[in-house]
Design a protein around this motif. Sequence first.
Motif, short mmCIF file in Angstrom:
data_model
loop_
_atom_site.label_atom_id
_atom_site.label_comp_id
_atom_site.label_asym_id
_atom_site.label_seq_id
_atom_site.Cartn_x
_atom_site.Cartn_y
_atom_site.Cartn_z
N LEU A 147 0.86 -1.19 0.00
CA LEU A 147 0.00 0.00 0.00
C LEU A 147 0.89 1.24 0.00
CD1 LEU A 147 -2.72 -0.68 2.72
CD2 LEU A 147 -3.01 -0.69 0.25
N THR A 148 0.48 2.25 -0.71
CA THR A 148 1.20 3.51 -0.75
C THR A 148 0.39 4.55 0.03
OG1 THR A 148 2.15 2.98 -2.89
CG2 THR A 148 2.15 5.30 -2.25
N GLN A 149 1.06 5.30 0.89
CA GLN A 149 0.42 6.37 1.65
C GLN A 149 1.00 7.71 1.22
OE1 GLN A 149 0.54 6.03 5.98
NE2 GLN A 149 1.35 3.97 5.71
N ILE A 150 0.12 8.64 0.99
CA ILE A 150 0.54 10.02 0.77
C ILE A 150 0.07 10.79 2.00
CG2 ILE A 150 0.37 12.04 -0.71
CD1 ILE A 150 -0.27 10.06 -3.00
N GLU A 151 1.03 11.27 2.78
CA GLU A 151 0.71 11.88 4.07
C GLU A 151 0.58 13.39 3.98
OE1 GLU A 151 2.97 10.57 7.37
OE2 GLU A 151 2.96 8.49 6.72
N ASP A 152 -0.12 13.92 4.96
CA ASP A 152 -0.27 15.36 5.11
C ASP A 152 -0.78 16.04 3.84
OD1 ASP A 152 0.54 15.29 7.79
OD2 ASP A 152 2.65 15.32 7.19
N ILE A 153 -1.78 15.45 3.26
CA ILE A 153 -2.38 16.03 2.05
C ILE A 153 -3.15 17.29 2.41
CG2 ILE A 153 -2.48 13.82 0.83
CD1 ILE A 153 -5.48 13.70 1.60
N PRO A 154 -3.28 18.22 1.47
CA PRO A 154 -4.06 19.42 1.76
C PRO A 154 -5.54 19.08 1.96
CG PRO A 154 -3.31 19.43 -0.53
CD PRO A 154 -2.72 18.23 0.12
N ARG A 155 -6.23 19.94 2.65
CA ARG A 155 -7.66 19.71 2.94
C ARG A 155 -8.48 19.64 1.65
NH1 ARG A 155 -11.50 17.46 4.78
NH2 ARG A 155 -13.16 18.52 5.85
N TRP A 156 -8.20 20.52 0.70
CA TRP A 156 -8.93 20.56 -0.57
C TRP A 156 -8.02 20.06 -1.69
CZ3 TRP A 156 -14.01 22.20 -1.17
CH2 TRP A 156 -14.60 22.75 -0.04
N ALA A 157 -8.59 19.29 -2.60
CA ALA A 157 -7.86 18.80 -3.77
C ALA A 157 -8.03 19.78 -4.91
CB ALA A 157 -8.40 17.44 -4.18
N ASP A 158 -7.12 19.70 -5.88
CA ASP A 158 -7.30 20.47 -7.11
C ASP A 158 -6.95 19.58 -8.30
OD1 ASP A 158 -4.46 20.77 -7.88
OD2 ASP A 158 -4.32 22.21 -6.23
N SER A 159 -7.33 20.03 -9.47
CA SER A 159 -7.18 19.20 -10.67
C SER A 159 -5.71 18.98 -11.03
CB SER A 159 -7.94 19.81 -11.84
OG SER A 159 -7.49 21.12 -12.10
N THR A 160 -4.84 19.94 -10.80
CA THR A 160 -3.43 19.77 -11.13
C THR A 160 -2.79 18.70 -10.27
OG1 THR A 160 -3.28 22.09 -11.81
CG2 THR A 160 -1.21 20.96 -11.31
N MET A 161 -2.99 18.78 -8.98
CA MET A 161 -2.41 17.81 -8.05
C MET A 161 -2.94 16.41 -8.34
SD MET A 161 -2.80 17.88 -3.87
CE MET A 161 -4.28 18.83 -4.10
N CYS A 162 -4.24 16.28 -8.50
CA CYS A 162 -4.84 14.97 -8.74
C CYS A 162 -4.45 14.43 -10.11
CB CYS A 162 -6.36 15.05 -8.59
SG CYS A 162 -6.85 15.29 -6.87
N GLY A 163 -4.34 15.31 -11.10
CA GLY A 163 -3.92 14.88 -12.43
C GLY A 163 -2.51 14.30 -12.40
N SER A 164 -1.61 14.94 -11.66
CA SER A 164 -0.24 14.44 -11.54
C SER A 164 -0.20 13.08 -10.84
CB SER A 164 0.62 15.43 -10.76
OG SER A 164 0.73 16.64 -11.45
N LEU A 165 -1.00 12.93 -9.81
CA LEU A 165 -1.04 11.66 -9.09
C LEU A 165 -1.58 10.53 -9.96
CD1 LEU A 165 -0.75 10.00 -6.52
CD2 LEU A 165 -3.01 10.82 -5.84
N VAL A 166 -2.65 10.80 -10.68
CA VAL A 166 -3.24 9.77 -11.54
C VAL A 166 -2.31 9.47 -12.72
CG1 VAL A 166 -5.22 9.20 -13.01
CG2 VAL A 166 -5.59 10.26 -10.77
N GLU A 167 -1.59 10.46 -13.19
CA GLU A 167 -0.59 10.24 -14.25
C GLU A 167 0.47 9.25 -13.76
OE1 GLU A 167 1.40 10.34 -17.78
OE2 GLU A 167 -0.46 11.43 -17.44
N LEU A 168 0.91 9.41 -12.53
CA LEU A 168 1.85 8.47 -11.94
C LEU A 168 1.25 7.06 -11.90
CD1 LEU A 168 4.57 8.03 -10.38
CD2 LEU A 168 3.23 8.43 -8.32
#
Length: 135
Positions: free
Chosen positions: A43-64
């Motif tokens: 399992l991969t954990q991404i810690e201390d994520i911001p309270r609100w998501a945005d399309s750039t951050m989520c797009g980069s993660l899904v691209e990975l």
Amino acid sequence: MPPIRNSNDLCLRWRALMGTLGFGRARLWLAFLKPDDTMSAHLTQIEDIPRWADSTMCGSLVELCRHIVGRSGAGGSVAMLLTRPGRNPMDDADRSWARHLTSAADHLGVSMWPVHFANDVELRVFAPDDLQSKD
């Protein structure tokens, strides 16, 4: 572990993996499922994520994730669980994560299971209604 065939199976697996609910900080958990629908042991954990998501951050993660599972499920799929401390029910900030991650997966052609949510008292899937923008 048996294969995950539906969202209920995935919810039960997340529940088993998380154990007793209670979280010290917000995290996004990623699990990769092989083409035979068995979950990878890692399992991969991404810690201390911001309270609100945005399309750039989520797009980069899904691209990975696309580099791991490929397009259209050729190399499997990805499952994500958003966790945060507290007893407050799912709110618009939580929904922003599910909405942006789902949108990015659709845009990039990544096979992704419905995003799940957990706080200190519940673990559940983001329902289709949760993904509708409240704007």
